[in-house]
Design a protein around this motif. Structure first.
Motif, short mmCIF file in Angstrom:
data_model
loop_
_atom_site.label_atom_id
_atom_site.label_comp_id
_atom_site.label_asym_id
_atom_site.label_seq_id
_atom_site.Cartn_x
_atom_site.Cartn_y
_atom_site.Cartn_z
N MET A 1 -31.76 31.32 -43.36
CA MET A 1 -32.63 31.76 -42.92
C MET A 1 -31.16 32.24 -42.17
N ASP A 2 -30.59 33.60 -42.19
CA ASP A 2 -29.58 33.74 -41.98
C ASP A 2 -29.78 34.66 -40.65
N ARG A 3 -28.55 34.72 -39.51
CA ARG A 3 -28.42 34.21 -37.85
C ARG A 3 -28.06 36.02 -37.66
N LEU A 4 -28.64 36.66 -36.72
CA LEU A 4 -27.79 38.09 -35.64
C LEU A 4 -27.49 37.66 -35.36
N THR A 5 -26.22 37.39 -34.76
CA THR A 5 -25.74 37.48 -33.26
C THR A 5 -25.32 38.30 -32.49
N LEU A 6 -25.84 38.92 -31.67
CA LEU A 6 -25.41 40.41 -30.81
C LEU A 6 -25.17 40.87 -29.38
N ARG A 7 -23.81 41.10 -28.92
CA ARG A 7 -23.81 40.51 -27.92
C ARG A 7 -24.27 42.29 -26.56
N VAL A 8 -25.10 41.75 -25.68
CA VAL A 8 -25.37 42.69 -24.81
C VAL A 8 -24.68 42.50 -23.18
N PRO A 9 -25.39 43.80 -22.73
CA PRO A 9 -25.06 44.02 -21.44
C PRO A 9 -25.67 42.64 -20.36
N PRO A 10 -25.51 41.64 -19.69
CA PRO A 10 -26.64 41.31 -18.65
C PRO A 10 -27.68 41.30 -18.40
N ASP A 11 -27.74 43.07 -17.78
CA ASP A 11 -28.60 43.85 -17.18
C ASP A 11 -30.26 43.80 -18.81
N LEU A 12 -29.65 44.37 -19.46
CA LEU A 12 -30.05 45.21 -20.78
C LEU A 12 -31.14 43.22 -21.41
N GLU A 44 -41.53 35.97 -46.68
CA GLU A 44 -41.29 34.11 -46.33
C GLU A 44 -40.08 33.86 -46.80
N PRO A 45 -39.60 32.40 -46.01
CA PRO A 45 -38.80 31.69 -46.25
C PRO A 45 -38.56 30.92 -47.62
N LEU A 46 -37.24 31.32 -47.70
CA LEU A 46 -36.63 31.15 -49.14
C LEU A 46 -36.99 29.61 -48.85
N GLN A 47 -36.29 28.64 -50.35
CA GLN A 47 -37.05 27.17 -50.46
C GLN A 47 -35.59 26.91 -50.33
N ALA A 48 -35.32 25.54 -49.90
CA ALA A 48 -33.71 25.35 -49.63
C ALA A 48 -33.65 24.64 -51.32
N PRO A 49 -32.31 24.96 -51.65
CA PRO A 49 -31.88 24.58 -52.67
C PRO A 49 -32.40 23.22 -53.22
N SER A 50 -32.13 22.72 -54.35
CA SER A 50 -31.64 20.94 -55.20
C SER A 50 -30.63 20.96 -54.29
N GLY A 51 -30.43 19.88 -54.72
CA GLY A 51 -29.17 19.36 -54.35
C GLY A 51 -28.75 19.08 -53.33
N ARG A 52 -27.33 19.45 -52.81
CA ARG A 52 -26.85 19.22 -51.87
C ARG A 52 -27.72 19.74 -50.38
N LEU A 53 -28.00 19.34 -49.56
CA LEU A 53 -28.80 20.62 -48.65
C LEU A 53 -27.43 20.07 -47.07
#
Length: 173
Positions: A1-12, A44-53
């Motif tokens: 699953m991809d990750r999204l990182t976001l910086r926002v002001p503390p009040d928001l 739907e979430p992608l299945q983990a590829p076979s092999g090295r996880l």
């Protein structure tokens, strides 16, 4: 699953968290807002590829434990993540986990043992092909014995280093 990182002001973030509390939390509300914005259902979430996880493990530690972990990792020239991964791998697999300095030293020992091996081969070849008498032969045999002793010392050093490394990662008393 991809990750999204976001910086926002503390009040928001405080206001968003308040709004998200009744909607399943921060992540769920963000996903819902993104789906609406994209006008497409969330796949739907992608299945983990076979092999090295590869997987991610998150830990929650007290500040005191985190400070000790960071000091310990820094003393070995590792990040806290590298140190934690090495600890887990050492316990799971029972093999030494080398920090960068130890790995360099190990490579140097291997090079030195190869150099000694080449010298021994040269001496053995010379002994097999040359007809030597008395003192010359004794000198070559003595040199061969010295190399053999040096190799044994290096191998003992490598074994001791690995045993020390394993002892470091072993559970305390």
């Amino acid at each position: 699953m991809d990750r999204l990182t976001l910086r926002v002001p503390p009040d928001l973030i405080r206001r968003f968290d308040a709004a998200a509390a009744s909607k399943g939390g921060r992540s769920r509300l963000l996903r819902r807002l993104m789906e609406e914005a994209a006008k497409a259902p969330f796949p739907e979430p992608l299945q983990a590829p076979s092999g090295r996880l590869e997987a991610k493990l998150g830990l929650r530690l007290t500040f005191a434990d985190l400070a000790v972990l960071e000091r310990e990792a820094a003393s070995r020239g590792q990040s806290r993540t590298q140190w934690a991964v090495a600890l887990i791998r050492a316990r799971l697999h029972g093999r030494p986990q080398l920090n960068p300095d130890e790995a360099i030293t190990f490579v140097e020992v291997q090079r030195e043992l190869r150099r000694i091996g080449v010298n021994i081969n040269q001496i053995a070849r010379a002994l097999n092909t040359a007809v030597m008498e008395g003192a010359v032969l004794d000198l070559e045999v003595a040199q061969l014995a010295a190399y053999s002793t040096e190799i044994r010392a290096h191998l003992i050093g490598v074994r001791d280093a690995f045993e020390g490394n394993l002892a470091y990662w072993a559970p305390g008393p």
